[in-house]
Design an enzyme around this catalytic site. Structure first.
Site, short mmCIF file in Angstrom:
data_model
loop_
_atom_site.label_atom_id
_atom_site.label_comp_id
_atom_site.label_asym_id
_atom_site.label_seq_id
_atom_site.Cartn_x
_atom_site.Cartn_y
_atom_site.Cartn_z
N GLU A 80 9.28 -10.42 6.87
CA GLU A 80 8.81 -10.11 8.22
C GLU A 80 8.84 -11.37 9.09
O GLU A 80 8.78 -12.48 8.57
CB GLU A 80 7.36 -9.62 8.15
CG GLU A 80 7.14 -8.55 7.14
CD GLU A 80 6.65 -7.26 7.75
OE1 GLU A 80 6.52 -7.19 8.97
OE2 GLU A 80 6.42 -6.33 6.96
N GLY B 272 16.26 -9.46 7.30
CA GLY B 272 15.28 -8.38 7.36
C GLY B 272 14.52 -8.16 6.06
O GLY B 272 13.78 -7.19 5.92
N GLU C 25 -0.26 6.94 -4.92
CA GLU C 25 0.76 6.37 -5.81
C GLU C 25 1.64 5.35 -5.09
O GLU C 25 2.05 4.33 -5.66
CB GLU C 25 1.63 7.51 -6.37
CG GLU C 25 2.61 7.10 -7.43
CD GLU C 25 1.92 6.59 -8.69
OE1 GLU C 25 1.28 7.38 -9.39
OE2 GLU C 25 2.04 5.39 -8.98
N GLY D 296 5.18 0.61 -4.83
CA GLY D 296 6.11 1.53 -4.17
C GLY D 296 6.56 2.70 -5.02
O GLY D 296 5.81 3.65 -5.24
N VAL E 221 8.84 4.47 5.70
CA VAL E 221 8.42 5.31 4.56
C VAL E 221 8.29 6.77 5.01
O VAL E 221 8.78 7.69 4.34
CB VAL E 221 7.09 4.80 3.96
CG1 VAL E 221 6.59 5.75 2.88
CG2 VAL E 221 7.27 3.39 3.41
N LYS F 58 -3.02 -5.00 -3.75
CA LYS F 58 -2.50 -4.08 -4.78
C LYS F 58 -3.20 -4.30 -6.12
O LYS F 58 -3.59 -3.34 -6.79
CB LYS F 58 -0.99 -4.25 -4.91
CG LYS F 58 -0.23 -3.77 -3.67
CD LYS F 58 1.23 -4.21 -3.69
CE LYS F 58 2.02 -3.70 -2.49
NZ LYS F 58 3.33 -4.35 -2.34
N LYS G 50 -2.37 0.13 1.00
CA LYS G 50 -3.00 -0.74 -0.02
C LYS G 50 -4.16 -1.55 0.54
O LYS G 50 -5.13 -1.83 -0.14
CB LYS G 50 -1.96 -1.67 -0.64
CG LYS G 50 -1.31 -2.62 0.36
CD LYS G 50 0.17 -2.45 0.42
CE LYS G 50 0.69 -3.01 1.73
NZ LYS G 50 2.12 -3.06 1.85
N1 HSE Z 1 5.56 -6.02 1.81
C1 HSE Z 1 5.69 -5.45 0.50
C2 HSE Z 1 6.65 -6.27 -0.34
C3 HSE Z 1 6.21 -4.04 0.49
O1 HSE Z 1 7.25 -7.24 0.14
O2 HSE Z 1 6.78 -5.93 -1.50
C4 HSE Z 1 5.21 -3.01 0.85
O3 HSE Z 1 4.11 -2.99 0.00
#
Ligand code: HSE
Length: 418
Positions: free
Chosen positions: A181, A178, A120, A125, A14, A196, A96
């Protein structure tokens, strides 16, 4: 025109997007970027003297007006952010987890030091959601949010649906590509979405929601058979962040998989896309959707926040009043067992006379009305798959039903969205 001087903590995906985007914006000057390892190869080429491996060179730097925190996690991010606020910096963050766990402390600290913290990018995102709720939607009483806030799980569920594949197979493929994770727990067990929705519900309901009162279930138990059966019944299965508040301030905030009707927009939000559906007065129903993660979409939100500060910096003694968080009122938590939901129940039962009648009787004895009951597959070992959809009933009672179905295997119990 005076430039706004910023320092960035972190130079991952980011932050690299933020750095690249800011190259085309001439009223922002990046003073310093703190990284763990200055010599690590990166996709972005940054002058070496801009880098430091000591975040306090950003946080304590008198030439920096705004600290942009993009490392995530509670510690050491909270140490850096709290020190920066005390040093008179404004904050932009995408964190978050920090907001969900430390929001109250954070916003009390910013208020005490007359600084702002904008975030924001932390929720959904690239989708503009925080600024719209705090500004143009400020006159609304929002009472319901249904959202897809995690791209990884939405990708996995979409692939399971499209390919008819199992959770395990899709997760493995997503990790290889990818999209997930190596340790996927934060996403697949719903922690990310829970962080969130904690913040999103707090600002939408104008009452502080505590993360410990947010019920959470992930997607790891969803079976490909559930996907197929949901489809047949006119639904998709999605990991939904759901929040409602009643007139007495009772906030039911949770993250769990749901069957969601194909007639809704959310059912058609696929792969890594996020969406937030909200209902309120006077606006009615709205849905915002878009990329919930990724280098440039998330950078869009971070840069928007930086520019919002830049637009007022030095021009007022009380910056961005509408963007500040007060929330001296707390929401009352609602226990999941006290909530009312429709349920999808997948049962494997002996293929014998009276089994369906027994399921019906157990439900009837608890005053639970059935919307449908269907026998699906019959197996050679004389068992049969049965799918039940209930009408709305109390969660505590449906758990009792599951206990009482003692000669059956309950494969899945999934809530059905209204
Ligand atoms: N890990 C989050 C997702 C993205 O898979 O949406 C970053 O907040």
């Amino acid at each position: 025109m005076d430039k706004l001087r910023i320092g960035i903590i972190g130079l991952g995906t980011v932050a690299s997007g933020v750095y690249k985007t800011l190259q085309d914006i001439n009223n922002i000057e990046i003073i310093k970027i703190a990284v763990k390892n200055i010599n690590k190869p990166r996709s972005v080429s940054v002058p070496k003297d801009m880098l430091t491996d000591n975040a306090y060179e950003v946080v304590n730097n008198p030439d920096i007006d705004v600290v942009v925190e993009l490392i995530g996690g509670v510690e050491p991010a909270w140490d850096y952010i709290s020190a920066a606020i005390k040093n008179g910096k404004h904050i932009v963050t995408a964190n978050k987890e920090l907001l969900a766990k430390k929001g109250e402390e954070l916003f009390n600290l910013t208020e005490k030091h007359n600084r702002v913290c904008l975030y924001e990018a932390a929720i959904a995102g690239g989708i503009p959601i925080i600024m719209p709720i705090k500004t143009i939607l400020a006159g609304n009483r929002i009472h319901k949010i249904q959202a897809i806030l995690n791209g990884t799980t939405n990708y996995i569920l979409t692939k399971m649906d499209v390919d008819g594949a199992s959770y395990e197979d899709v997760l493995k493929e997503a990790q290889e590509l990818g999209y997930a994770e190596t340790n996927p727990t934060g996403d697949v067990e719903g922690f990310d979405a829970a962080y969130k929705i904690t913040t999103l519900a707090t600002i939408a309901f104008k009452k502080r929601v505590k993360i410990e009162n947010v019920y959470r279930e992930g997607i790891t138990k969803i079976r490909k058979e559930d996907m197929a059966q949901a489809n047949e019944l006119g639904y998709k299965i999605k990991l939904i962040a759901n929040a409602t508040i009643d007139e007495n301030g009772n906030a039911d905030v949770r993250v769990h998989p749901m069957l969601i009707s194909k007639d809704t927009t959310l059912a058609h939000i696929n792969y890594v896309t996020n969406a937030v559906a909200m209902s309120g007065y006077p606006i009615g129903d709205i849905v915002l959707s878009g990329p919930g993660a990724g280098e440039f979409p998330t950078a869009s939100s971070v840069v928007g926040d930086i520019l919002a500060i830049q637009a007022e910096f030095g021009k007022t003694d009380y910056m961005l009043p509408m963007m500040r968080c007060h929330h001296e009122h707390k929401a009352n938590p609602v226990n999941i067992n006290d909530t009312y939901n429709k349920y999808y129940i997948s049962i494997t039962a002996p293929n014998a006379i009276g089994v369906i009648a027994k399921i019906g009787t157990i439900c009837a004895n608890k005053n639970i009305s059935l919307a449908s009951i269907m026998q699906k597959e019959v197996y050679e070992n004389s068992t049969a798959d049965i799918v039940v959809i209930t009408e709305k009933c109390q969660e505590r009672l449906i758990k009792e039903v599951v206990e009482e179905l003692d000669n059956c295997t309950v494969n899945s119990l999934i809530r059905v969205a209204e």
